[in-house]
Scaffold this motif. Structure first.
Motif, PDB file in Angstrom:
ATOM      1  N   SER B  26      28.016  -6.330  19.457  1.00 26.95           N
ATOM      2  CA  SER B  26      28.782  -5.121  19.188  1.00 26.95           C
ATOM      3  C   SER B  26      29.725  -5.435  18.037  1.00 26.95           C
ATOM      4  CB  SER B  26      29.586  -4.701  20.421  1.00 26.95           C
ATOM      5  OG  SER B  26      30.440  -3.613  20.116  1.00 26.95           O
ATOM      6  N   VAL B  27      29.646  -4.626  16.977  1.00 28.65           N
ATOM      7  CA  VAL B  27      30.513  -4.828  15.816  1.00 28.65           C
ATOM      8  C   VAL B  27      30.619  -3.507  15.073  1.00 28.65           C
ATOM      9  CG1 VAL B  27      28.641  -5.510  14.247  1.00 28.65           C
ATOM     10  CG2 VAL B  27      30.950  -6.421  13.894  1.00 28.65           C
ATOM     11  N   SER B  28      31.749  -3.256  14.492  1.00 27.27           N
ATOM     12  CA  SER B  28      31.889  -2.060  13.663  1.00 27.27           C
ATOM     13  C   SER B  28      31.402  -2.397  12.268  1.00 27.27           C
ATOM     14  CB  SER B  28      33.346  -1.597  13.634  1.00 27.27           C
ATOM     15  OG  SER B  28      34.189  -2.634  13.187  1.00 27.27           O
ATOM     16  N   GLY B  29      30.503  -1.600  11.747  1.00 23.49           N
ATOM     17  CA  GLY B  29      29.936  -1.881  10.445  1.00 23.49           C
ATOM     18  C   GLY B  29      28.694  -2.753  10.545  1.00 23.49           C
ATOM     19  N   ASN B  30      28.307  -3.325   9.436  1.00 23.83           N
ATOM     20  CA  ASN B  30      27.099  -4.144   9.392  1.00 23.83           C
ATOM     21  C   ASN B  30      27.366  -5.557   9.899  1.00 23.83           C
ATOM     22  OD1 ASN B  30      25.488  -2.095   8.271  1.00 23.83           O
ATOM     23  ND2 ASN B  30      26.269  -2.551   6.227  1.00 23.83           N
ATOM     24  N   PRO B  31      26.437  -6.101  10.676  1.00 17.82           N
ATOM     25  CA  PRO B  31      26.643  -7.443  11.231  1.00 17.82           C
ATOM     26  C   PRO B  31      25.974  -8.535  10.402  1.00 17.82           C
ATOM     27  CG  PRO B  31      24.776  -6.440  12.308  1.00 17.82           C
ATOM     28  CD  PRO B  31      25.263  -5.433  11.268  1.00 17.82           C
ATOM     29  N   TYR B  32      26.581  -9.694  10.431  1.00 16.04           N
ATOM     30  CA  TYR B  32      25.912 -10.927  10.074  1.00 16.04           C
ATOM     31  C   TYR B  32      25.666 -11.641  11.401  1.00 16.04           C
ATOM     32  CZ  TYR B  32      27.594 -10.174   5.278  1.00 16.04           C
ATOM     33  OH  TYR B  32      27.853  -9.657   4.025  1.00 16.04           O
ATOM     34  N   LEU B  33      24.423 -12.030  11.662  1.00 15.91           N
ATOM     35  CA  LEU B  33      24.054 -12.596  12.954  1.00 15.91           C
ATOM     36  C   LEU B  33      23.496 -13.998  12.782  1.00 15.91           C
ATOM     37  CD1 LEU B  33      22.445  -9.319  14.170  1.00 15.91           C
ATOM     38  CD2 LEU B  33      24.330 -10.448  15.363  1.00 15.91           C
ATOM     39  N   PHE B  34      23.841 -14.867  13.696  1.00 17.06           N
ATOM     40  CA  PHE B  34      23.487 -16.278  13.603  1.00 17.06           C
ATOM     41  C   PHE B  34      23.040 -16.798  14.967  1.00 17.06           C
ATOM     42  CE2 PHE B  34      25.554 -16.904   9.473  1.00 17.06           C
ATOM     43  CZ  PHE B  34      26.476 -15.862   9.469  1.00 17.06           C
ATOM     44  N   TRP B  35      22.118 -17.788  14.923  1.00 17.09           N
ATOM     45  CA  TRP B  35      21.784 -18.568  16.106  1.00 17.09           C
ATOM     46  C   TRP B  35      22.094 -20.037  15.821  1.00 17.09           C
ATOM     47  CZ3 TRP B  35      20.733 -17.478  21.017  1.00 17.09           C
ATOM     48  CH2 TRP B  35      20.297 -16.192  21.342  1.00 17.09           C
ATOM     49  N   TYR B  36      22.731 -20.644  16.826  1.00 18.07           N
ATOM     50  CA  TYR B  36      23.037 -22.067  16.780  1.00 18.07           C
ATOM     51  C   TYR B  36      22.507 -22.727  18.040  1.00 18.07           C
ATOM     52  CZ  TYR B  36      26.341 -21.469  12.899  1.00 18.07           C
ATOM     53  OH  TYR B  36      26.913 -21.210  11.676  1.00 18.07           O
ATOM     54  N   VAL B  37      22.201 -24.020  17.947  1.00 17.55           N
ATOM     55  CA  VAL B  37      21.763 -24.796  19.105  1.00 17.55           C
ATOM     56  C   VAL B  37      22.710 -25.968  19.297  1.00 17.55           C
ATOM     57  CG1 VAL B  37      20.150 -26.181  17.718  1.00 17.55           C
ATOM     58  CG2 VAL B  37      19.827 -26.022  20.186  1.00 17.55           C
ATOM     59  N   GLN B  38      22.971 -26.293  20.561  1.00 14.68           N
ATOM     60  CA  GLN B  38      23.877 -27.398  20.877  1.00 14.68           C
ATOM     61  C   GLN B  38      23.206 -28.336  21.863  1.00 14.68           C
ATOM     62  OE1 GLN B  38      27.593 -26.386  22.923  1.00 14.68           O
ATOM     63  NE2 GLN B  38      28.657 -27.911  21.679  1.00 14.68           N
ATOM     64  N   TYR B  39      23.133 -29.594  21.489  1.00 13.20           N
ATOM     65  CA  TYR B  39      22.630 -30.627  22.375  1.00 13.20           C
ATOM     66  C   TYR B  39      23.818 -31.269  23.091  1.00 13.20           C
ATOM     67  CZ  TYR B  39      18.312 -29.810  19.906  1.00 13.20           C
ATOM     68  OH  TYR B  39      17.201 -29.201  19.382  1.00 13.20           O
ATOM     69  N   PRO B  40      23.603 -31.912  24.222  1.00 11.33           N
ATOM     70  CA  PRO B  40      24.714 -32.433  25.033  1.00 11.33           C
ATOM     71  C   PRO B  40      25.706 -33.278  24.234  1.00 11.33           C
ATOM     72  CG  PRO B  40      22.665 -32.605  26.248  1.00 11.33           C
ATOM     73  CD  PRO B  40      22.296 -32.143  24.865  1.00 11.33           C
ATOM     74  N   ASN B  41      26.981 -32.952  24.411  1.00 11.23           N
ATOM     75  CA  ASN B  41      28.078 -33.692  23.773  1.00 11.23           C
ATOM     76  C   ASN B  41      27.970 -33.707  22.248  1.00 11.23           C
ATOM     77  OD1 ASN B  41      29.315 -34.438  26.287  1.00 11.23           O
ATOM     78  ND2 ASN B  41      27.635 -35.881  26.539  1.00 11.23           N
ATOM     79  N   GLU B  66      14.412 -11.555  15.713  1.00 13.08           N
ATOM     80  CA  GLU B  66      14.178 -10.186  15.266  1.00 13.08           C
ATOM     81  C   GLU B  66      15.437  -9.360  15.406  1.00 13.08           C
ATOM     82  OE1 GLU B  66      10.862  -8.260  17.099  1.00 13.08           O
ATOM     83  OE2 GLU B  66      10.854  -6.643  15.628  1.00 13.08           O
ATOM     84  N   PHE B  67      15.877  -8.807  14.304  1.00 17.55           N
ATOM     85  CA  PHE B  67      17.044  -7.935  14.278  1.00 17.55           C
ATOM     86  C   PHE B  67      16.597  -6.516  14.597  1.00 17.55           C
ATOM     87  CE2 PHE B  67      20.971  -6.095  13.260  1.00 17.55           C
ATOM     88  CZ  PHE B  67      20.824  -5.104  12.307  1.00 17.55           C
ATOM     89  N   ASN B  68      17.242  -5.893  15.570  1.00 12.60           N
ATOM     90  CA  ASN B  68      16.943  -4.512  15.933  1.00 12.60           C
ATOM     91  C   ASN B  68      18.251  -3.736  15.926  1.00 12.60           C
ATOM     92  OD1 ASN B  68      16.486  -2.078  17.439  1.00 12.60           O
ATOM     93  ND2 ASN B  68      14.584  -2.982  18.199  1.00 12.60           N
ATOM     94  N   LYS B  69      18.436  -2.939  14.885  1.00  9.58           N
ATOM     95  CA  LYS B  69      19.717  -2.256  14.718  1.00  9.58           C
ATOM     96  C   LYS B  69      19.945  -1.192  15.792  1.00  9.58           C
ATOM     97  CE  LYS B  69      22.658  -0.135  11.218  1.00  9.58           C
ATOM     98  NZ  LYS B  69      22.796   0.228   9.777  1.00  9.58           N
ATOM     99  N   SER B  70      18.886  -0.477  16.152  1.00 11.36           N
ATOM    100  CA  SER B  70      19.052   0.600  17.128  1.00 11.36           C
ATOM    101  C   SER B  70      19.406   0.071  18.510  1.00 11.36           C
ATOM    102  CB  SER B  70      17.783   1.452  17.199  1.00 11.36           C
ATOM    103  OG  SER B  70      16.698   0.664  17.653  1.00 11.36           O
ATOM    104  N   GLN B  71      18.888  -1.107  18.837  1.00 13.43           N
ATOM    105  CA  GLN B  71      19.197  -1.717  20.128  1.00 13.43           C
ATOM    106  C   GLN B  71      20.317  -2.744  20.030  1.00 13.43           C
ATOM    107  OE1 GLN B  71      15.646  -3.192  22.055  1.00 13.43           O
ATOM    108  NE2 GLN B  71      14.579  -1.226  21.904  1.00 13.43           N
ATOM    109  N   THR B  72      20.879  -2.910  18.867  1.00  8.83           N
ATOM    110  CA  THR B  72      21.920  -3.918  18.583  1.00  8.83           C
ATOM    111  C   THR B  72      21.563  -5.257  19.214  1.00  8.83           C
ATOM    112  OG1 THR B  72      23.326  -3.252  20.464  1.00  8.83           O
ATOM    113  CG2 THR B  72      23.738  -2.197  18.329  1.00  8.83           C
ATOM    114  N   SER B  73      20.343  -5.702  18.905  1.00 11.26           N
ATOM    115  CA  SER B  73      19.879  -6.960  19.477  1.00 11.26           C
ATOM    116  C   SER B  73      19.420  -7.917  18.390  1.00 11.26           C
ATOM    117  CB  SER B  73      18.736  -6.711  20.465  1.00 11.26           C
ATOM    118  OG  SER B  73      17.596  -6.235  19.794  1.00 11.26           O
TER     119      SER B  73
END
Lengths: 115, 115
Positions: B26-41, B66-73
Motif C-alpha cells: 500500500s503506497v500513495s502514488g507509484n511504488p518502487y518494489l524490491f525483494w530481498y533474501v536473508q540467510y541466518p545471521n 510479477e507486478f500487478n497494479k490492480s491487485q497491488t501485489s
C-alpha cells in the motif's frame, strides 16, 4: 569491490550504557540508511544520511542518533540502552546518481544484545 | 504512509516444484518494489526490483516477480525450487518521488525447500 561493511559484528552491552555502531558504504555510494531488525520481524527504518545530514527519520526516539563523515561512512549511536534495543542493526547504502529506483545494498549487520 | 503485507509466515515446497512467495503493498502514488533474501545471521541480499515498465521482472538465482497494479501485489516466483533457496524473504516498498526515502519492509516469509 567491497560491499557494505559493518563493525562490530556482535556486542553485548549493559542496560543504561551507550553504544556506537559503524558502517562503511559500498564503493561509489553516498547515501547511508540504518535499520533495526528485531527477532522475527522485518527491518524498521531508523534514519538516512546524505551529504553528512540526516535527511529522514523513522519512528525512533532521540536516544538514537547518527553521523555521516566526509568519506560517506556512518555511525549509529544509541544512548541509555534498554533491553528492547536488542536487535540486529543493519546499514544500507545506495547512490543518488542513478535515480530514485536504485536498490540499497545491506551490510551483514551488528547483533546488539542488551543485558 | 506506505506498508507491505506478506500474508504467509512460512512456505514449504518440494525441491523441483515451482514456488511463490506473496506480497501486497500500500503506497500513495507509484511504488518502487524490491525483494530481498536473508540467510541466518546475515544481512539482506538484493534479488530484484520493479521500477517501471514490464510487469514481469527477472532477478538473481532464477527468481522473478510479477507486478500487478490492480491487485497491488508483487509476488516472488521461481519455476523450480532448490534446497539452497531455503531462507527468509522480505518484500519492500518505497514511494516514487516525494519525501519518503525509506524502504518499508514486510514481516518476512520463511521459505523451506524440502529435498
Amino acid at each position: 569491490d567491497a560491499g557494505v561493511t559493518q563493525s562490530p559484528t556482535h556486542l553485548i552491552k549493559t542496560r543504561g550504557q551507550q553504544v556506537t555502531l559503524r558502517c562503511s558504504p559500498k564503493s561509489g555510494h553516498d547515501t547511508v540508511s540504518w535499520y533495526q531488525q528485531a527477532l522475527g520481524q522485518g527491518p524498521q527504518f531508523i534514519f538516512q544520511y546524505y551529504e553528512e545530514e540526516e535527511r529522514q527519520r523513522g519512528n525512533f526516539p532521540d536516544r538514537f542518533s547518527g553521523h555521516q563523515f566526509p568519506n560517506y561512512s556512518s555511525e549509529l549511536n544509541v544512548n541509555a540502552l534498554l533491553l528492547g534495543d536488542s536487535a540486529l542493526y543493519l546499514c544500507a547504502s545506495r547512490t543518488q546518481l542513478t535515480g530514485e529506483g536504485t536498490e540499497a545494498f545491506f551490510g551483514q549487520g551488528t547483533r546488539l544484545t542488551v543485558v | 504512509a506506505q506498508s507491505v503485507a506478506q500474508p504467509e509466515d512460512q512456505v514449504n515446497v518440494a525441491e523441483g516444484n515451482p514456488l511463490t512467495v506473496k506480497c501486497t503493498y500500500s503506497v500513495s502514488g507509484n511504488p518502487y518494489l524490491f525483494w530481498y533474501v536473508q540467510y541466518p545471521n546475515r544481512g539482506l541480499q538484493f534479488l530484484l526490483k520493479y521500477i517501471t515498465g514490464d510487469n514481469l521482472v527477472k532477478g538473481s538465482y532464477g527468481f522473478e516477480a510479477e507486478f500487478n497494479k490492480s491487485q497491488t501485489s508483487f509476488h516472488l516466483k521461481k519455476p523450480s525450487a532448490l534446497v539452497s533457496d531455503s531462507a527468509l524473504y522480505f518484500c519492500a516498498v518505497r514511494r516514487e518521488g516525494g519525501s519518503a526515502r525509506q524502504l518499508t519492509f514486510g514481516s518476512g516469509t520463511q521459505l523451506t525447500v524440502l529435498p
